[in-house]
Structure formats: structure tokens, C-alpha cells
Design an enzyme around this catalytic site. Structure first.
Site, PDB file in Angstrom:
ATOM      1  N   GLU A 167       0.842  -1.192   0.000  1.00 14.17           N
ATOM      2  CA  GLU A 167       0.000   0.000   0.000  1.00 14.17           C
ATOM      3  C   GLU A 167       0.883   1.249   0.000  1.00 14.17           C
ATOM      4  OE1 GLU A 167      -2.081  -0.762   3.643  1.00 14.17           O
ATOM      5  OE2 GLU A 167      -2.909  -2.631   2.840  1.00 14.17           O
TER       6      GLU A 167
ATOM      7  N   LEU B  25      -6.029  -1.967  -0.720  1.00 14.08           N
ATOM      8  CA  LEU B  25      -5.768  -1.979   0.718  1.00 14.08           C
ATOM      9  C   LEU B  25      -6.310  -3.262   1.349  1.00 14.08           C
ATOM     10  CD1 LEU B  25      -6.459   1.154   2.944  1.00 14.08           C
ATOM     11  CD2 LEU B  25      -6.249  -1.159   3.821  1.00 14.08           C
TER      12      LEU B  25
ATOM     13  N   GLU C 173      -4.345  -6.558   3.506  1.00 20.41           N
ATOM     14  CA  GLU C 173      -3.055  -7.171   3.850  1.00 20.41           C
ATOM     15  C   GLU C 173      -3.010  -8.653   3.517  1.00 20.41           C
ATOM     16  OE1 GLU C 173      -4.720  -5.037   5.736  1.00 20.41           O
ATOM     17  OE2 GLU C 173      -3.366  -3.317   5.741  1.00 20.41           O
TER      18      GLU C 173
ATOM     19  N   GLN D 170       2.128  -1.949   5.986  1.00 22.22           N
ATOM     20  CA  GLN D 170       2.423  -0.577   6.407  1.00 22.22           C
ATOM     21  C   GLN D 170       2.869  -0.459   7.875  1.00 22.22           C
ATOM     22  OE1 GLN D 170      -0.743   2.364   5.320  1.00 22.22           O
ATOM     23  NE2 GLN D 170       0.715   2.635   3.649  1.00 22.22           N
ATOM     24  N   PHE D 171       2.176  -1.150   8.759  1.00 23.23           N
ATOM     25  CA  PHE D 171       2.532  -1.185  10.181  1.00 23.23           C
ATOM     26  C   PHE D 171       2.239  -2.594  10.692  1.00 23.23           C
ATOM     27  CE2 PHE D 171       1.745   3.293   9.546  1.00 23.23           C
ATOM     28  CZ  PHE D 171       2.637   3.937  10.391  1.00 23.23           C
TER      29      PHE D 171
ATOM     30  N   PRO E 110      -4.145  -9.710   9.530  1.00 24.38           N
ATOM     31  CA  PRO E 110      -4.928 -10.370   8.479  1.00 24.38           C
ATOM     32  C   PRO E 110      -4.069 -11.205   7.531  1.00 24.38           C
ATOM     33  CG  PRO E 110      -5.519  -8.052   8.641  1.00 24.38           C
ATOM     34  CD  PRO E 110      -4.301  -8.257   9.502  1.00 24.38           C
TER      35      PRO E 110
ATOM     36  N   HIS F 109      -0.247   0.742  15.997  1.00 23.35           N
ATOM     37  CA  HIS F 109       0.939   1.073  15.203  1.00 23.35           C
ATOM     38  C   HIS F 109       2.226   0.820  15.983  1.00 23.35           C
ATOM     39  CE1 HIS F 109      -2.029   3.186  12.790  1.00 23.35           C
ATOM     40  NE2 HIS F 109      -1.134   3.521  11.894  1.00 23.35           N
TER      41      HIS F 109
END
Lengths: 325, 359
Positions: free
Chosen positions: A29, A58, A60, A82-83, A89, A129
């Protein structure tokens, strides 16, 4: 040569491998035009085009599943989550497929993919995060879990991860993405996986850590050095499979062990290291093993995150505990 | 207010349940040899399936997922694909897998608890059985992406069931395939039951083909008991994907005539009458009626084919039964390309105990 940060080490390794091996594909992403939310893929799409650096929808699990499919059919995908809070998932694809494909097909299909995951606390980020879930993945057979702790190791270990014939979950300690600058030649030299790195040699106590906690640990060792205490500091680097030999050899010499991790205390990597030492080097230990860890709580939002993460003081205290007869 | 998006889902059938053409047959179906070849495969799968259930009932096979009633859907998919294409099946699509070169003995090995069953000696790039529901849709999309990146004229095909359409992975795969125009065809075999859950509890959708609409890709419903319809629309979807025009979703309507697996008892949750009604429109009967009507088939040929299939299945069973257990070290030897150091001791330990060793 200009010195680079850890995240620039990541970018440099990606660019080097994309140049060298056209099977290497970067996906995730916001990795394309935007160059990644942390800028790890900055400039790559401009340089290699939008086929080899692909922004994805988007999802995962999709990013991981797509990577499994691509890897099985001859590509070398390097996917970014991303984090770490959004990696969950993707666990289905990693555990049920990436980790098992070679075993399930008796080596007919393999899964040479890398899942890059920025992880850990300390950047005042929003909820979900800041976790440290490396033990979850390390517990699963069939995947490597690798964590760099310096620009040079980010570059060298990521090169090795991309070249690995088996899947690697590559956790990047986001707190130290830009902490240190180091001269890292772009020579394409990979660093070995599956081995620990001894960051500092010492005599009195072995301190084992990885990722961002190497920094608190080094500072703690500096403080203790003022009191004449000599710490040997080992950066695990490849969490799984764990290099027993380096740790055992050190503990057999120092007779003392302290393990430092940011992750929650129980059922984690520190527990595994303690178990290995207890099984194989108990009689070398002169004192009980000490662990310095996060708490067994939900990672708090950022006003309390520094209270959660082991501070230099907590590491100093933990090492001192390992020194007590 | 105005309508800014609308959709319709088409349904296709070429042979009705009595084996009478209900539409103009496509070209390949004018070729009697091709039709007979598909009939032969469907018969082989059916006989194989019955034998596998018997093996399970007599303790010679583990839990087995029957494909009874799905033969036309599965064989139609296999027949439409090219060898260089890639199949990502779930776990009961034997008709497609056999067509692509997977051996009956391999399928038996798999359900007999042996990883070598997914070795697929003659289907080298196909994905293995996939038990976690619909996760394979993403592998097909990823494979398609690899082919697209390399500019190869190849397609990937995934197969999942009606239950699988409730999974996130199914939607995620359709969505990314649409966004990236990937050369992949998703097939949903709608056999009306996900173990004990009927379609109406699975979704409020009128069709499963319409799940394609949200992904912006074509969706079509076909009679999954009509091998001509399945093969024809699969061929069309694959041609289109191969030309770079993107993915498609095909819903094949059939019925699971068997229990979910040999560990299931479907009489607990569905009515006998419903199963009987489905049996009356099953796929082999339909194609046989057509072939007989065309003068291409008769009792003597049927008998000869059955005898031949039994012989082939028996040979596969023989091969399966006579395959010795894998060495215990196989647990370790395919985990990574090279065994990590700490596993060397575990591997030796497994060997030691396997030899009945004592300290």
C-alpha cells in the site's frame, strides 16, 4: 561516501536487488508514487516503473497471498505491510501457505518472498501502530524472522532475505529508522542470516537483544562500564531460526545472561532464549537469568508508551540483576 | 434520483437434464471425440470417487472429500485450460486435476496422509490442495500477476465453493484482479451446501456470479452439470484473459450429491427428496443421454469404459497401497532449502525414535 540511515539501508537494498534481479517485485500500500508511508520505497517506482513497484489495493491478506502466488511462480516479491498492527490479516497466508508451500509440495513449489513490516513503539503513532509481534511469527515453522538494528545490517540482511529461497518476515524497528547514520557501501554484499551479531565483546555478562532495544542496551552497557562492568552485547538479528551457538558460547564464558526485548514478557523470544540456555548451559550460569521486557499488557497509546518500553534504566537494572549472586 | 450503475447476470446451458440441446452447441461439442473424451474422464472420476470412499470406509484412507455430482464442472474446467496455465484448486476438484496430469495415486496419497500426494509429478506448476477456504483465490491472482509481469500468455484459475464466497480472500482476489486486469479466472462451484450451511444462509445474493460486479469484472452463471457449458464459458474467459482483457468470475451451479466428506453425515441437515431431485439432473446421465441420442454411445461401450476405468483405478489404488511411508526425516527436509542448525538435533531425535531407539 554519504552516511545513510537504517531506512535508507532498506531502500538501498531494494534498489540494488531490483537492479540485479528482474524477478524482484516491490508491492504494497502506498509504496509506489508515494514511496511508502515511511519512505522506504522512495524513488523506486520512478526508477523501475509501475510494474515492478506496484501499489496494491488496501488488503493485507491479499498482499501476502498475492506474494505467495507470485513467489510460487518464479518471482521474488518483496511486500510491505504498512505497520505491524495490520499484519494480522496476513497471518493466514504466511502461516498456512508461505511457511508450508515447500513442505506441502515436497519442494515442487517454493515461496521466496519477503514481507517487510515496520514494528515496535516509540514514534508517538496512533493505536495499532506500535506492537512487537515477532514471537508470533518466530513460533511458526517454515519462515524466517529477521530484524536489523543498524543501517549496515538493514542493507545486508535485507539483501540476504530477498535472496533467500524461503519466506522471510523482515521486521523493521521503526523507532530507529532515522536514529543513526552509517557509511554503507552499495556493494551488494549480503550479511549472513541465521546468525547472531556480537555488537560488543565483554566478560562479565552476556546481554542478548535485537531491533530498537539494541540502542537502550548499548547505552546501559556504557553506564555499567563506568562502574567497571563489562557487557557482551549480542544482536540476535535472525530471530528464527535462532543461532544457539553464539549465545551459548558467550554465556559459557561470562556465566551470566540478561535478555532485553520490547515485546511483552511472557511466551516470547526472551523466554525461548532463556529456555535454550537453561537446557544447554545451565551449569555455566553463575546467577539466574534476567529478562528486561515490555509488560504483558496491551501496548498503551503514546502518552504511556515510554513507560511501557524498557528504558535504559530498566535495562541497567536488569543487567545488574543478572550480576547478583 | 437516477440509476448510475446497473447489472445483469446471464445464465448459460447447452444441454438440458434430458441431454437435449437447449442452445446451439459450441464448435468443440460438434467434435464427437472431444465429447467422448470428457465423458470418459467424468466416468473415471466417478469410479475413482466411489473407490476412494470404499477405501476410507475400510480403513485404508483418511477423511476424503467426495466429488460426486461435480464431475461436469471439474472436467469442463480442466478441459478448457492449457497445460501451461495454472490451477489453484480447493480440495475436491479431481476432474480438473486429473485432466491436468495429477495422478489418482497422488490424490489417494494426499488423503492417505502423505505430503507426497501434492508432489504432482505431471502438473509441475499447479498449486496443491487448499484446505483453508478461498485462500487459493489469492494465489491464482498472484500467479497471474507473475505471468503478466513476464509477458507470458498464461492464465491462472482458482476454484472455490459457495461457502468460499463469504471469505475475505475471495473478495480481495476478485478486487485486485480487476484493478490490475490480471489473467485469472475465478470459478465458484455452487453446490448449494457448505457442509451443513445452505446457500440462503451463506448470502442474500440472488447469484454468486454477481459478486463479480463489485470488483468490476464480468460474472456469469452456467449450468455446472452441463460439461459443454462449463468448458465453453471457461474457454471464452481464458481467451479473454489471455488477450489481456482481464479476469472473470464463473459460477457453476451443481449439487453436492455426497456428504461434505467421509466424516460428515448430510442426512442430519438436508432432505432426502432434495438429494433425489438433484440426482435426477446429475451430469453423467445428461451427457450420456446426448451421446446415445447422437448414436455415439451404447451399452457395450459403456460397459467397456467402466471396465477400463475400474482397471485404472485399481492400478492407482495398488500404487498407493504399495507406497511405503515417507522417511521420518521428510518432516525436516522440506521445511527450508537448507536445514537450520538447531533442527539437526531434532531431526536426529526423530530418526532415533523412529528406529524404536532407546537411550
Amino acid at each position: 561516501m554519504a552516511a545513510i540511515t537504517l531506512i535508507e539501508g532498506v531502500t538501498r537494498a531494494l534498489a540494488h536487488e531490483m537492479e540485479r534481479d528482474e524477478r524482484v517485485i516491490v508491492l504494497g500500500e502506498d509504496v509506489g508514487v508515494n514511496g511508502g508511508v515511511f519512505r522506504a520505497t522512495a524513488g523506486l517506482q520512478q526508477r523501475f516503473g509501475d510494474q515492478r513497484v506496484q501499489d496494491t489495493p488496501l488488503a493485507e491478506a491479499m498482499i501476502a497471498g498475492l506474494s505467495v502466488g507470485m513467489a510460487a511462480q518464479g518471482m521474488r516479491p518483496v511486500a510491505e505491510i504498512q505497520f505491524e498492527g495490520f499484519v494480522y490479516p496476513a497471518v493466514d497466508q504466511i502461516v498456512n501457505h508461505a511457511a508450508r508451500l515447500r513442505t506441502r509440495t515436497r519442494g515442487r513449489l517454493t515461496c521466496p518472498m519477503v514481507l517487510r513490516v515496520p514494528y515496535g513503539g516509540g514514534i508517538h503513532a496512533p493505536e495499532h501502530h506500535s506492537d512487537s509481534p515477532e514471537a508470533m511469527f518466530a513460533h511458526m515453522p517454515g519462515i524466517r524472522v529477521v530484524i536489523p538494528s543498524s543501517p549496515a545490517r538493514a542493507y545486508g540482511l535485507l539483501l540476504a532475505a530477498i535472496r533467500s529461497p524461503d519466506p522471510v518476515v523482515f521486521f523493521e524497528p521503526k523507532r530507529i529508522y532515522r536514529l543513526q547514520k552509517q557509511e554503507v557501501p552499495d556493494d551488494g554484499e549480503a550479511l549472513p542470516l541465521d546468525v547472531c551479531y556480537t555488537l560488543r565483546e565483554g566478560e562479565d555478562v552476556t546481554v542478548v537483544t535485537w531491533g530498537a532495544m539494541t540502542w537502550e542496551t548499548l547505552k546501559a552497557a556504557d553506564q555499567l562500564a563506568d562502574d567497571g562492568i563489562s557487557c557482551e552485547i549480542i544482536d540476535v538479528a535472525t530471530i528464527s531460526p535462532l543461532d544457539h551457538e553464539t549465545i551459548l558460547e558467550s554465556v559459557e564464558r561470562t556465566g551470566r545472561l540478561c535478555i532485553v526485548q520490547e515485546a511483552p514478557r511472557s511466551f516470547g523470544v526472551a523466554s525461548e532464549i532463556a529456555a535454550v540456555v537453561a537446557e544447554q548451559a545451565l551449569y555455566s550460569l553463575r546467577t539466574p537469568i534476567s529478562r528486561v521486557t515490555g509488560y504483558d499488557t496491551i501496548m498503551p497509546l503514546f502518552r504511556l508508551e515510554t513507560e511501557y518500553m524498557p528504558s535504559v534504566q530498566r535495562v541497567v537494572d536488569g543487567i545488574r540483576a543478572a550480576l547478583e549472586e | 434520483m437516477e440509476t448510475i450503475a446497473d447489472f445483469e447476470i446471464q445464465y448459460s446451458q447447452f444441454l438440458d437434464p434430458d441431454g437435449r440441446p437447449s442452445d446451439t452447441l459450441p464448435d468443440f461439442a460438434q467434435d464427437s471425440e472431444q465429447l467422448i473424451e470428457m465423458y470418459r474422464q467424468m466416468t473415471l472420476v466417478r469410479i475413482f470417487d466411489g473407490k476412494a470412499i470404499n477405501l476410507q470406509r475400510t480403513g485404508k484412507l483418511g477423511t476424503y472429500a467426495s466429488s460426486l455430482g461435480h464431475e461436469a464442472s471439474h472436467v469442463g474446467i480442466g478441459a478448457a485450460m492449457r497445460p501451461e496455465d495454472c490451477l489453484a484448486p480447493s480440495y475436491r476438484e479431481y476432474g480438473a486435476m486429473l485432466w491436468r496430469g495429477v495422478k489418482m495415486s497422488e490424490i489417494l496419497l494426499y488423503w492417505g496422509g502423505d505430503e507426497r500426494g501434492s508432489r504432482f509429478e505431471h502438473a509441475p506448476h499447479d498449486f496443491p490442495f487448499c484446505v483453508p477456504i478461498a485462500t487459493q483465490c489469492l494465489h491464482a491472482a498472484g500467479a497471474a500477476m507473475a505471468y503478466q509481469l513476464r509477458g507470458e500468455p498464461r492464465c491462472a484459475v482458482s476454484i472455490n465453493g459457495d461457502g468460499g464466497t463469504s471469505e475475505g480472500a475471495f473478495y480481495e482476489a476478485l478486487n485486485v484482479a480487476g484493478a490490475k486486469k490480471l489473467p485469472v479466472v475465478f470459478v465458484v462451484i455452487n453446490n448449494k451446501w457448505a457442509i451443513s450451511v445452505p446457500l440462503e444462509l451463506q448470502t442474500a445474493s440472488r447469484t454468486l456470479a454477481q459478486k463479480a460486479v463489485a470488483a468490476g469484472i464480468p460474472g456469469l452463471q452456467v449450468d455446472g452439470n452441463d460439461v459443454i457449458a462449463v468448458r465453453h464459458w471457461m474457454e471464452r474467459a481464458l481467451e479473454r484473459a489471455r488477450r489481456g482483457e482481464g479476469p472473470a468470475l464463473i459460477e457453476a451451479i451443481t449439487y453436492r450429491l455426497s456428504d461434505h466428506t467421509t466424516a460428515d453425515d448430510a442426512s442430519r441437515y438436508r432432505k432426502k427428496e432434495e438429494v433425489e431431485a438433484a440426482r435426477a439432473i446429475e451430469p453423467l446421465l445428461r451427457l450420456r443421454r446426448y451421446l446415445v441420442e447422437q448414436g455415439l454411445w451404447d451399452d457395450a461401450r459403456e460397459e467397456a469404459l467402466r471396465a477400463e476405468c475400474v482397471e485404472r483405478v485399481d492400478a492407482a489404488v495398488e500404487s498407493y497401497i504399495n507406497t511405503p511411508r515417507a522417511p521420518v526425516t521428510d518432516m525436516f527436509d522440506y521445511l527450508f532449502e537448507k536445514l537450520p542448525d538447531h533442527l539437526v538435533a531434532q531431526r536426529e531425535m526423530a530418526q532415533h525414535y523412529d528406529r524404536g531407539g532407546r537411550h
